[in-house]
Design an enzyme around this catalytic site. Structure first.
Site, PDB file in Angstrom:
ATOM      1  N   ASP A  51      -6.549  -5.208   8.891  1.00 20.27           N
ATOM      2  CA  ASP A  51      -6.800  -4.886   7.486  1.00 20.27           C
ATOM      3  C   ASP A  51      -7.312  -6.140   6.780  1.00 20.27           C
ATOM      4  O   ASP A  51      -6.572  -7.098   6.575  1.00 20.27           O
ATOM      5  CB  ASP A  51      -5.510  -4.394   6.819  1.00 20.27           C
TER       6      ASP A  51
ATOM      7  N   SER B 194       0.813  -1.212   0.000  1.00 21.54           N
ATOM      8  CA  SER B 194       0.000   0.000   0.000  1.00 21.54           C
ATOM      9  C   SER B 194       0.847   1.263   0.000  1.00 21.54           C
ATOM     10  O   SER B 194       0.465   2.277  -0.579  1.00 21.54           O
ATOM     11  CB  SER B 194      -0.939   0.006   1.212  1.00 21.54           C
TER      12      SER B 194
END
Length: 362
Positions: free
Chosen positions: A190, A32
């Site tokens: 996550d 990310s």
């Protein structure tokens, strides 16, 4: 590639290449906030004997400037949201952005992620269902994370698997979620599918990203466990009582006779009761998330506007990421159409928790 080399030198030293027999400068995956390279540890490295011979590793390298830009980026986001004047009062923007900034800053700290990965690996132990990679601490820094390369395939490929295999994967994902909460009090929050691999040879779910790992206090988890049990029992009074203890409610709501506030309380309880559906003894077992999961999602979403409009306080900061993981686990099971022994899994984990708490008190 030049950027990766500069970050590697700053974090591991100018001799960083000497620790690798090979290092592919072309990243094989994107993270990310960075990119991931594959490499092989050099037998000549001073610490090579601490790891399997010629161990293949994944080296995550963070993009420069990411951490420094978080605050300004969130300030810009706040300006856009406020300028749009479309936010419900109950969103509590300041609190939401404050939690978001803290969590994003933690995710940029690869030394913290390394420690969380090590802790999760220890907690999982020799689990037959889950695996976490070894961390090569000697080759980690604030912006570089080196771990054992895991050989599983991304869960995104599970869409094409047989239904029994989809059931197995969905059950393991929900089991992991419950163990993280009620057994470990440590959760990788996550739910992105790319953070999990499935190894068809070992039949294990492999965890590969720990940047969003959060720890919880025993008192918080005790109360949240109590809230879930109240939701499963459809006990409105207990749902409201524990919600006040947790901080979802202020305790002032019941003193106000406003129909809007009473509507908010009803919406709050309804969303909790919907969440408890898969774990309810009266629900089908295994629970068919493919058919009965979407109505749960729809029921919860229908209550959100009411809760946002009328609630008197922001939700507890711990629940932002926790709810994200729970909803992500439900959604994964839903998309795979997994049939999961949800109530049995919760009972198994709850029994383990009671034993752990009892032993701690002895």
């Amino acid at each position: 590639m030049v950027v990766s080399q500069l970050v590697l030198e700053e974090n591991l030293g100018s001799d960083w290449r000497s620790h690798f027999a090979s290092f592919d400068m072309v990243p094989f995956a994107a993270a990310s906030i960075g990119q991931v390279h594959t490499a092989v540890l050099a037998p000549s490295s001073p610490f090579a004997s601490s790891y399997p011979p010629s161990m293949r590793v994944a080296v995550k390298v963070q993009f420069p400037g990411v951490r420094a830009s978080i605050s300004s980026d969130l300030s810009n986001l706040k300006w856009l949201l406020v300028a749009g004047a479309v936010l419900p009062r109950g969103l509590y923007l300041e609190n939401t952005l404050r939690v978001m900034e803290r969590e994003l800053d933690e995710e940029c700290d690869y030394l913290r992620e390394a420690a969380c990965g090590e802790q999760m690996r220890q907690l999982l132990g020799d689990s037959a269902d889950f695996a976490a990679p070894r961390v090569v601490n000697e080759l980690c820094g604030p912006m570089v994370l080196t771990t054992e390369f895991m050989g599983g395939r991304p869960l995104s490929e599970a869409i094409s698997y047989s239904q029994p295999l989809k059931d197995e994967i969905g059950e393991k994902i929900l089991k992991l979620c419950l163990r993280e909460l009620f057994e470990f009090e440590l959760m990788q929050t996550d739910p992105n599918w790319s953070n999990f691999l499935f190894n068809r040879e070992s039949r294990k779910i492999e965890l590969i990203d720990f940047g969003a790992t959060r720890s919880y206090t025993t008192s918080f988890i005790d109360r949240f466990h109590g809230l879930l049990l109240a939701a499963i029992a459809q006990d409105e009074g207990e749902c409201l009582r524990v919600s006040r203890d947790l901080g979802y409610l202020t305790g002032e709501e019941n003193q106000i006779t406003s129909p809007a506030l009473q509507e908010m309380l009803s919406a709050h309880v309804a969303s909790l009761v919907a969440l408890g559906t898969p774990f309810r003894p009266s629900s089908p077992s295994p629970f068919p998330f493919g058919t009965l999961g979407p109505p749960i999602t729809t029921a919860i979403r229908a209550q959100i506007p009411v809760m946002l409009k009328h609630r008197l306080s922001p939700p507890p900061s711990e629940t932002y990421s926790l709810n994200r993981k729970l909803s992500g686990a439900f959604l994964l099971c839903e998309r795979l159409g997994s049939r999961v022994r949800a109530s049995e899994l919760l009972e198994e984990v709850s029994t383990t928790r009671r034993m752990v708490v009892s032993n701690a008190l002895d």
